[in-house]
Design a protein around this motif. Structure first.
Motif, PDB file in Angstrom:
ATOM      1  N   ARG A 187       0.855  -1.168   0.008  1.00  0.00           N
ATOM      2  CA  ARG A 187       0.065  -0.058  -0.032  1.00  0.00           C
ATOM      3  C   ARG A 187       0.978   1.319   0.114  1.00  0.00           C
ATOM      4  O   ARG A 187       0.709   2.171  -0.934  1.00  0.00           O
ATOM      5  N   TYR A 188       1.782   1.252   0.884  1.00  0.00           N
ATOM      6  CA  TYR A 188       2.897   2.479   0.800  1.00  0.00           C
ATOM      7  C   TYR A 188       3.673   2.393  -0.423  1.00  0.00           C
ATOM      8  O   TYR A 188       4.043   3.894  -0.964  1.00  0.00           O
ATOM      9  N   LEU A 189       4.104   1.509  -1.004  1.00  0.00           N
ATOM     10  CA  LEU A 189       4.834   1.720  -2.181  1.00  0.00           C
ATOM     11  C   LEU A 189       3.720   1.808  -3.294  1.00  0.00           C
ATOM     12  O   LEU A 189       4.317   2.873  -4.040  1.00  0.00           O
ATOM     13  N   ARG A 190       2.665   1.581  -3.510  1.00  0.00           N
ATOM     14  CA  ARG A 190       1.833   2.054  -4.337  1.00  0.00           C
ATOM     15  C   ARG A 190       1.458   3.536  -4.203  1.00  0.00           C
ATOM     16  O   ARG A 190       1.485   4.429  -5.313  1.00  0.00           O
ATOM     17  N   SER A 191       1.524   4.077  -3.208  1.00  0.00           N
ATOM     18  CA  SER A 191       1.219   5.450  -2.618  1.00  0.00           C
ATOM     19  C   SER A 191       2.496   6.499  -3.184  1.00  0.00           C
ATOM     20  O   SER A 191       2.220   7.328  -3.929  1.00  0.00           O
ATOM     21  N   LEU A 192       3.499   5.702  -3.069  1.00  0.00           N
ATOM     22  CA  LEU A 192       4.838   6.391  -3.601  1.00  0.00           C
ATOM     23  C   LEU A 192       4.771   6.460  -5.083  1.00  0.00           C
ATOM     24  O   LEU A 192       5.339   7.337  -5.457  1.00  0.00           O
ATOM     25  N   LYS A 193       4.464   5.407  -5.582  1.00  0.00           N
ATOM     26  CA  LYS A 193       4.492   5.305  -6.955  1.00  0.00           C
ATOM     27  C   LYS A 193       3.534   6.360  -7.867  1.00  0.00           C
ATOM     28  O   LYS A 193       3.736   6.863  -8.744  1.00  0.00           O
ATOM     29  N   ASP A 194       2.290   6.381  -7.110  1.00  0.00           N
ATOM     30  CA  ASP A 194       1.278   7.451  -7.473  1.00  0.00           C
ATOM     31  C   ASP A 194       1.758   8.742  -7.170  1.00  0.00           C
ATOM     32  O   ASP A 194       1.383   9.690  -7.888  1.00  0.00           O
ATOM     33  N   LYS A 195       2.554   9.008  -6.257  1.00  0.00           N
ATOM     34  CA  LYS A 195       3.167  10.470  -6.067  1.00  0.00           C
ATOM     35  C   LYS A 195       4.515  10.578  -6.778  1.00  0.00           C
ATOM     36  O   LYS A 195       5.130  11.644  -6.790  1.00  0.00           O
ATOM     37  N   GLU A 196       4.804   9.694  -7.669  1.00  0.00           N
ATOM     38  CA  GLU A 196       5.949   9.498  -8.499  1.00  0.00           C
ATOM     39  C   GLU A 196       7.277   9.935  -7.887  1.00  0.00           C
ATOM     40  O   GLU A 196       8.173  10.510  -8.527  1.00  0.00           O
ATOM     41  N   LEU A 197       7.383   9.256  -6.804  1.00  0.00           N
ATOM     42  CA  LEU A 197       8.624   9.346  -5.833  1.00  0.00           C
ATOM     43  C   LEU A 197       9.620   8.004  -6.085  1.00  0.00           C
ATOM     44  O   LEU A 197      10.661   7.935  -5.927  1.00  0.00           O
ATOM     45  N   ILE A 198       8.886   6.934  -6.462  1.00  0.00           N
ATOM     46  CA  ILE A 198       9.657   5.842  -6.628  1.00  0.00           C
ATOM     47  C   ILE A 198       9.162   4.990  -7.926  1.00  0.00           C
ATOM     48  O   ILE A 198       8.089   5.364  -8.572  1.00  0.00           O
ATOM     49  N   GLU A 199       9.907   4.130  -8.577  1.00  0.00           N
ATOM     50  CA  GLU A 199       9.565   3.271  -9.714  1.00  0.00           C
ATOM     51  C   GLU A 199      10.170   1.975  -9.509  1.00  0.00           C
ATOM     52  O   GLU A 199      11.086   1.696  -8.656  1.00  0.00           O
ATOM     53  N   TYR A 200       9.487   1.095  -9.813  1.00  0.00           N
ATOM     54  CA  TYR A 200       9.889  -0.564 -10.124  1.00  0.00           C
ATOM     55  C   TYR A 200      10.419  -0.614 -11.366  1.00  0.00           C
ATOM     56  O   TYR A 200       9.743  -0.288 -12.520  1.00  0.00           O
ATOM     57  N   LYS A 201      11.710  -1.306 -11.274  1.00  0.00           N
ATOM     58  CA  LYS A 201      12.431  -1.381 -12.643  1.00  0.00           C
ATOM     59  C   LYS A 201      12.715  -2.976 -12.755  1.00  0.00           C
ATOM     60  O   LYS A 201      13.172  -3.370 -11.857  1.00  0.00           O
ATOM     61  N   GLY A 202      12.646  -3.290 -13.963  1.00  0.00           N
ATOM     62  CA  GLY A 202      13.116  -4.840 -14.096  1.00  0.00           C
ATOM     63  C   GLY A 202      11.805  -5.843 -14.017  1.00  0.00           C
ATOM     64  O   GLY A 202      10.735  -5.305 -14.088  1.00  0.00           O
ATOM     65  N   SER A 203      12.106  -6.912 -14.206  1.00  0.00           N
ATOM     66  CA  SER A 203      11.198  -8.195 -14.236  1.00  0.00           C
ATOM     67  C   SER A 203      10.264  -8.201 -12.906  1.00  0.00           C
ATOM     68  O   SER A 203      11.167  -7.973 -11.762  1.00  0.00           O
ATOM     69  N   ARG A 204       9.422  -8.929 -12.666  1.00  0.00           N
ATOM     70  CA  ARG A 204       8.810  -9.111 -11.404  1.00  0.00           C
ATOM     71  C   ARG A 204       9.685 -10.125 -10.471  1.00  0.00           C
ATOM     72  O   ARG A 204       9.738  -9.872  -9.437  1.00  0.00           O
ATOM     73  N   LYS A 205      10.604 -11.002 -10.995  1.00  0.00           N
ATOM     74  CA  LYS A 205      11.342 -11.886 -10.282  1.00  0.00           C
ATOM     75  C   LYS A 205      12.847 -11.226  -9.926  1.00  0.00           C
ATOM     76  O   LYS A 205      13.112 -11.389  -8.916  1.00  0.00           O
ATOM     77  N   THR A 206      13.319 -10.572 -10.931  1.00  0.00           N
ATOM     78  CA  THR A 206      14.480  -9.877 -10.589  1.00  0.00           C
ATOM     79  C   THR A 206      14.663  -8.476 -10.331  1.00  0.00           C
ATOM     80  O   THR A 206      15.779  -7.779 -10.214  1.00  0.00           O
ATOM     81  N   GLY A 207      13.655  -7.507 -10.655  1.00  0.00           N
ATOM     82  CA  GLY A 207      13.520  -6.235 -10.526  1.00  0.00           C
ATOM     83  C   GLY A 207      13.430  -5.814  -9.128  1.00  0.00           C
ATOM     84  O   GLY A 207      13.728  -6.541  -8.219  1.00  0.00           O
TER      85      GLY A 207
END
Length: 179
Positions: free
Chosen positions: A154-174
């Protein structure tokens, strides 16, 4: 640690783990719970039960030993906020010692002041963690902030929505990165 190894059943001695070090605490997990009649409150007052008189006698003669049942009291004198957890179901006794945050953790606070407005304490903690460990996995972040997977997501989603973090790479290795 020495006392943890000595006062629990001999066959369990090799199961005692090294202390687990976290940013905010140290945990020592010892196999075996407190014996009948002892409670966390009673051991804080100095109550003790000798589980193995042979080992207790040996230790009294060979180790820098200050007396039966005095270890908990001495530990509490050094650090009054130690938390003791007796888990009969899990057959373990846990000592949790809080750690003081490093002096340098909040260096450069003024730089992030404008960025961090509008985010809560846990989100700020996640951002700090990602500065130290870019590409961290969700479970590593959850362990660091001491929250469950759903709360962390939930917190990660909030930070992504605020464009402060991003997820890079595949689901397994990202992993997660601060923008």
């Amino acid at each position: 640690m020495k006392e943890a190894k000595l006062y629990f059943p001999h066959k369990l001695n090799n199961l005692i783990k090294l202390p687990s070090l976290f940013d905010n605490r140290v945990e020592i997990i010892s196999p075996g719970c407190l014996p009948d009649g002892l409670t966390v409150e009673s051991i804080k007052l100095g109550s003790a039960v000798v589980r193995n008189p042979f080992i207790a006698n040996f230790c009294a003669k060979t180790m820098p030993y200050r007396g039966l049942g005095s270890g908990i009291i001495r530990a509490l004198q050094e650090e009054p906020n130690i938390k003791f957890i007796n888990e009969p179901v899990g057959m373990q006794f846990i000592s949790v010692i809080n750690r003081i945050a490093d002096e340098g953790v909040n260096e450069g606070e003024g730089i992030n002041e404008g960025i961090n407005e509008g985010i809560n304490e846990l989100e700020s903690l996640i951002l700090t963690f990602l500065e130290k460990k870019p590409g961290a996995k969700g479970y590593e972040i959850a362990e660091y902030i001491q929250k469950g997977a759903a709360t962390t997501e939930r917190y990660l989603r909030s930070l992504k929505d605020k464009e402060l973090i991003e997820y890079k790479g595949s689901r397994k290795t990202g992993g997660y990165y601060k923008k």
